[in-house]
Design an enzyme around this catalytic site. Structure first.
Site, PDB file in Angstrom:
ATOM      1  N   ARG A   1       8.566  -7.778 -36.313  1.00  0.00           N
ATOM      2  CA  ARG A   1       9.020  -6.494 -35.637  1.00  0.00           C
ATOM      3  C   ARG A   1       9.075  -5.484 -36.823  1.00  0.00           C
ATOM      4  O   ARG A   1       9.810  -5.628 -37.627  1.00  0.00           O
ATOM      5  CB  ARG A   1      10.345  -6.717 -35.166  1.00  0.00           C
TER       6      ARG A   1
ATOM      7  N   THR B   1       9.580   1.229 -35.819  1.00  0.00           N
ATOM      8  CA  THR B   1       9.030   1.444 -34.533  1.00  0.00           C
ATOM      9  C   THR B   1       9.609   0.468 -33.771  1.00  0.00           C
ATOM     10  O   THR B   1       9.564   0.694 -32.610  1.00  0.00           O
ATOM     11  CB  THR B   1       7.574   1.429 -34.606  1.00  0.00           C
TER      12      THR B   1
ATOM     13  N   ASP C   1      21.057 -12.213 -36.104  1.00  0.00           N
ATOM     14  CA  ASP C   1      19.615 -12.585 -36.398  1.00  0.00           C
ATOM     15  C   ASP C   1      19.358 -14.190 -36.291  1.00  0.00           C
ATOM     16  O   ASP C   1      19.768 -14.787 -37.146  1.00  0.00           O
ATOM     17  CB  ASP C   1      19.274 -11.852 -37.680  1.00  0.00           C
TER      18      ASP C   1
ATOM     19  N   ASP D   1      17.799 -15.651 -39.167  1.00  0.00           N
ATOM     20  CA  ASP D   1      18.710 -15.777 -40.491  1.00  0.00           C
ATOM     21  C   ASP D   1      19.846 -16.916 -40.060  1.00  0.00           C
ATOM     22  O   ASP D   1      20.267 -17.287 -41.123  1.00  0.00           O
ATOM     23  CB  ASP D   1      19.261 -14.541 -40.623  1.00  0.00           C
TER      24      ASP D   1
HETATM   25  N1  URA Z   1      16.182 -10.605 -32.997  1.00  0.00           N
HETATM   26  C1  URA Z   1      17.417 -11.341 -33.215  1.00  0.00           C
HETATM   27  O1  URA Z   1      17.438 -12.484 -34.156  1.00  0.00           O
HETATM   28  N2  URA Z   1      18.613 -10.829 -32.706  1.00  0.00           N
HETATM   29  C2  URA Z   1      18.709  -9.870 -32.224  1.00  0.00           C
HETATM   30  O2  URA Z   1      20.098  -9.559 -31.775  1.00  0.00           O
HETATM   31  C3  URA Z   1      17.751  -9.095 -31.609  1.00  0.00           C
HETATM   32  C4  URA Z   1      16.538  -9.633 -32.189  1.00  0.00           C
END
Ligand code: URA
Length: 210
Positions: free
Chosen positions: A105, A109, A201, A204
């Site tokens: 991502r 943007t 995330d 992560d």
């Molecule tokens: N991707 C993620 O890992 N967490 C989010 O909250 C949004 C996208």
């Protein structure tokens, strides 16, 4: 075909999801919980699979007994976080074919950029289950489904752990034929495209990166 949106409210799913959301849950526990939840999400997303009968012999007699019909399923993981759901679903459907779509991502943007695409042959004849834990903006999920349709897939379902209302809407607009199965539709997206309250995330949390 399952409903357009299925939220799996099973108590085990909701309990495990709470543990995953907790910021004090470390990577090893997070991965284990994701794997466990993915079994339950897989159960839901496959509940309408077609069966056919086959002849077998039990120790007592011959019988006609149901097995899955058609070609082997295709599981498509959206890298990298999709792999956490993939492993658990493969526990349940070990003979599935597996593909990977690499999209990252763009942080400015929030649009998806493709860097990898490798999927099984004959997607047009398979039930295709796309997995990505977080349906946030829906941009990368919709883009992944676009690519899979270009590769021939016609029977696609999408499994995620958490969804934002914006992501559900985006997927529905772009791909009304693709049912979404999730453990929760959260409140909203924040300005950085994170699901709130969410779990942070997912990649992560899973792999201990930051
Ligand atoms: N991707 C993620 O890992 N967490 C989010 O909250 C949004 C996208």
């Amino acid at each position: 075909m399952p409903d357009h949106l299925t939220v799996v409210r099973h108590p085990l799913v909701q309990h495990k999801l709470t543990l995953m959301r907790d910021k004090d849950t470390a990577s090893a526990g997070f991965r284990r919980l994701l794997r466990e939840i993915s079994h339950l999400l897989a159960y839901e997303v496959t509940r309408d699979l077609k069966l056919t009968n086959t002849s077998i012999e039990t120790p007592l007699q011959e019988m006609e007994s149901p097995i899955l019909a058609g070609k082997k399923l295709a599981l498509i993981s959206i890298l990298r976080a999709g792999n956490g759901l993939l492993d658990g679903i493969l526990d349940l459907i070990p003979s599935a074919r597996v593909g990977f779509v690499g999209l990252y991502r763009d942080e400015k943007t929030l649009q998806p950029v493709q860097y990898y695409f490798k999927v099984p042959e004959g997607l047009n004849d398979r039930v295709v289950i796309v997995v990505d834990p977080m349906l946030a903006t829906g941009n990368s999920s919709a883009a992944a489904v676009d690519l899979l349709k270009q590769a021939g897939a016609t029977n696609i379902r999408f499994v995620c752990l958490l969804a934002a209302p914006e992501g559900v809407e985006r997927m529905h607009q772009a791909h009304p034929d693709v049912p979404v199965v999730t453990a929760s539709v959260d409140e909203k997206l924040n300005d950085h495209g994170y699901i709130v309250p969410g779990l942070g995330d997912a990649g992560d949390r899973m792999f201990g990166t930051k």
